[in-house]
Design an enzyme around this catalytic site. Structure first.
Site, PDB file in Angstrom:
ATOM      1  N   SER A 156      44.802  39.311  27.399  1.00 43.34           N
ATOM      2  CA  SER A 156      45.980  39.157  28.207  1.00 43.34           C
ATOM      3  C   SER A 156      46.666  40.419  28.110  1.00 43.34           C
ATOM      4  O   SER A 156      45.886  41.393  27.990  1.00 43.34           O
ATOM      5  CB  SER A 156      46.816  38.285  27.573  1.00 43.34           C
ATOM      6  N   ASP A 197      30.881  40.443  40.806  1.00 45.04           N
ATOM      7  CA  ASP A 197      32.620  40.528  40.821  1.00 45.04           C
ATOM      8  C   ASP A 197      32.617  39.202  40.468  1.00 45.04           C
ATOM      9  O   ASP A 197      32.368  38.018  40.927  1.00 45.04           O
ATOM     10  CB  ASP A 197      32.735  40.744  42.209  1.00 45.04           C
ATOM     11  N   ASN A 202      37.404  39.248  29.728  1.00 40.82           N
ATOM     12  CA  ASN A 202      37.822  40.672  29.635  1.00 40.82           C
ATOM     13  C   ASN A 202      38.308  41.228  31.085  1.00 40.82           C
ATOM     14  O   ASN A 202      39.282  41.991  31.028  1.00 40.82           O
ATOM     15  CB  ASN A 202      37.154  41.587  28.744  1.00 40.82           C
ATOM     16  N   LYS A 254      49.204  37.199  33.676  1.00 41.22           N
ATOM     17  CA  LYS A 254      48.902  37.158  32.188  1.00 41.22           C
ATOM     18  C   LYS A 254      49.449  36.006  31.630  1.00 41.22           C
ATOM     19  O   LYS A 254      48.937  35.457  30.612  1.00 41.22           O
ATOM     20  CB  LYS A 254      49.052  38.576  31.413  1.00 41.22           C
ATOM     21  N   THR A 311      42.661  53.529  28.349  1.00 40.30           N
ATOM     22  CA  THR A 311      41.390  53.111  29.146  1.00 40.30           C
ATOM     23  C   THR A 311      41.583  53.312  30.671  1.00 40.30           C
ATOM     24  O   THR A 311      42.539  54.033  30.898  1.00 40.30           O
ATOM     25  CB  THR A 311      41.407  51.483  28.894  1.00 40.30           C
ATOM     26  N   TYR A 353      51.973  41.171  37.900  1.00 37.65           N
ATOM     27  CA  TYR A 353      50.954  41.444  36.834  1.00 37.65           C
ATOM     28  C   TYR A 353      51.275  40.416  35.512  1.00 37.65           C
ATOM     29  O   TYR A 353      50.325  39.741  34.890  1.00 37.65           O
ATOM     30  CB  TYR A 353      50.760  42.818  36.444  1.00 37.65           C
TER      31      TYR A 353
END
Length: 271
Positions: free
Chosen positions: A132, A56, A82, A150, A181, A146
């Site tokens: 990002s 992690d 990533n 980013k 995804t 969020y």
């Protein structure tokens, strides 16, 4: 032969990039939380081509573990930062623990990976690829935290690119739009209370009702990452997907218009 380090290598963009790198004959240091998926990645590649690290990235040992793996590999040419965490809900309803978790993963862990890998990247005049999002350039109702995480990645990456320029190492921030995804399904979503139902609630409902074909093919992002890694002069930022291009352009246009509007005004003097 090049050596890549990819975090979040067991799913989504990370796995797609790893598969492409391995198919090209390069080596991968694959970092992911799920041992079973790492084992699957190892099994898919020729013996010795993958170094699997079950980790992690928010763990306090991450910087040391990654640094040791890079030293053992002997070189590093590309790092793909990533690994990430999605959190969607109103700013007010995001408690301290949730805010800490998203910044721990998306910002502080990203920095830890950089500290562990940059000495080797400088030595190879290599590439840093930072994942990002198009909402790192603006925010929707419900994406505030969020988007902020980013945006932090984008700005410290911009600073890093300038700092690394004399070494020959290059930094690129990848700004994907919405792609099919596991990210959407694994993100934490907080249902809004009555106050935020008209804004956050409407946003979340709209996203949930998007048709499957509204999501892009994630292969486009993986292909772009491989292309950028091979460029002599890669872009600092690369938006991928028409929704990303359109969204970022609209946000920048709006900000410029507001800047021009208020730069021309004489604000009232303090009483």
């Amino acid at each position: 032969m090049s050596t890549w380090l990819i975090t979040g290598a067991t799913s989504g963009f990370g796995r797609l990039v790893a598969d492409r790198v391995l198919a090209g004959g390069d080596e991968v240091i694959a970092v992911g939380r799920r041992r079973d998926r790492l084992d699957d990645l190892v099994a898919s590649a020729p013996a010795g081509q993958v170094t699997a690290i079950a980790l992690d990235v928010t763990d306090t040992s991450a910087e040391r573990v990654i640094g040791d793996a890079v030293k053992a590999a002997g070189r590093l040419d590309v790092v793909v930062n990533n690994a990430g965490y999605g959190l969607f809900g109103s700013v007010e309803q995001t408690d301290a623990g949730q805010a800490q978790a998203i910044f721990d993963t998306n910002v502080l862990a990203n920095l830890a990976i950089l500290r562990a890998t940059l000495p080797a990247i400088r030595a190879s005049r290599g590439r840093v690829i930072q994942l990002s999002s198009f909402v790192g350039s603006f925010s929707w109702p419900g994406s505030g935290l969020y988007s902020a995480s980013k945006a932090a990645v984008e700005l410290f990456s911009e600073g890093l690119a300038q700092e690394l320029a004399p070494t020959g190492a290059k930094v690129t921030v990848i700004q994907p739009g919405m792609f099919a995804t596991e990210f959407v399904g694994t993100s934490q979503v907080m249902a809004p209370n009555d106050v935020y139902q008209p804004t956050v609630g409407a946003f979340l409902a709209g996203v949930s009702q998007l048709p499957a074909d509204a999501m892009g093919d994630p292969s486009a992002v993986a292909d772009a990452i491989l292309a950028v890694a091979k460029m002599d002069e890669p872009p600092l930022r690369l938006a991928i997907g028409q929704d990303a291009v359109d969204g970022i352009r609209a946000a920048l246009t709006s900000r410029l218009a507001e800047l021009d509007q208020w730069a021309a005004k004489d604000l009232p003097a303090k009483a």
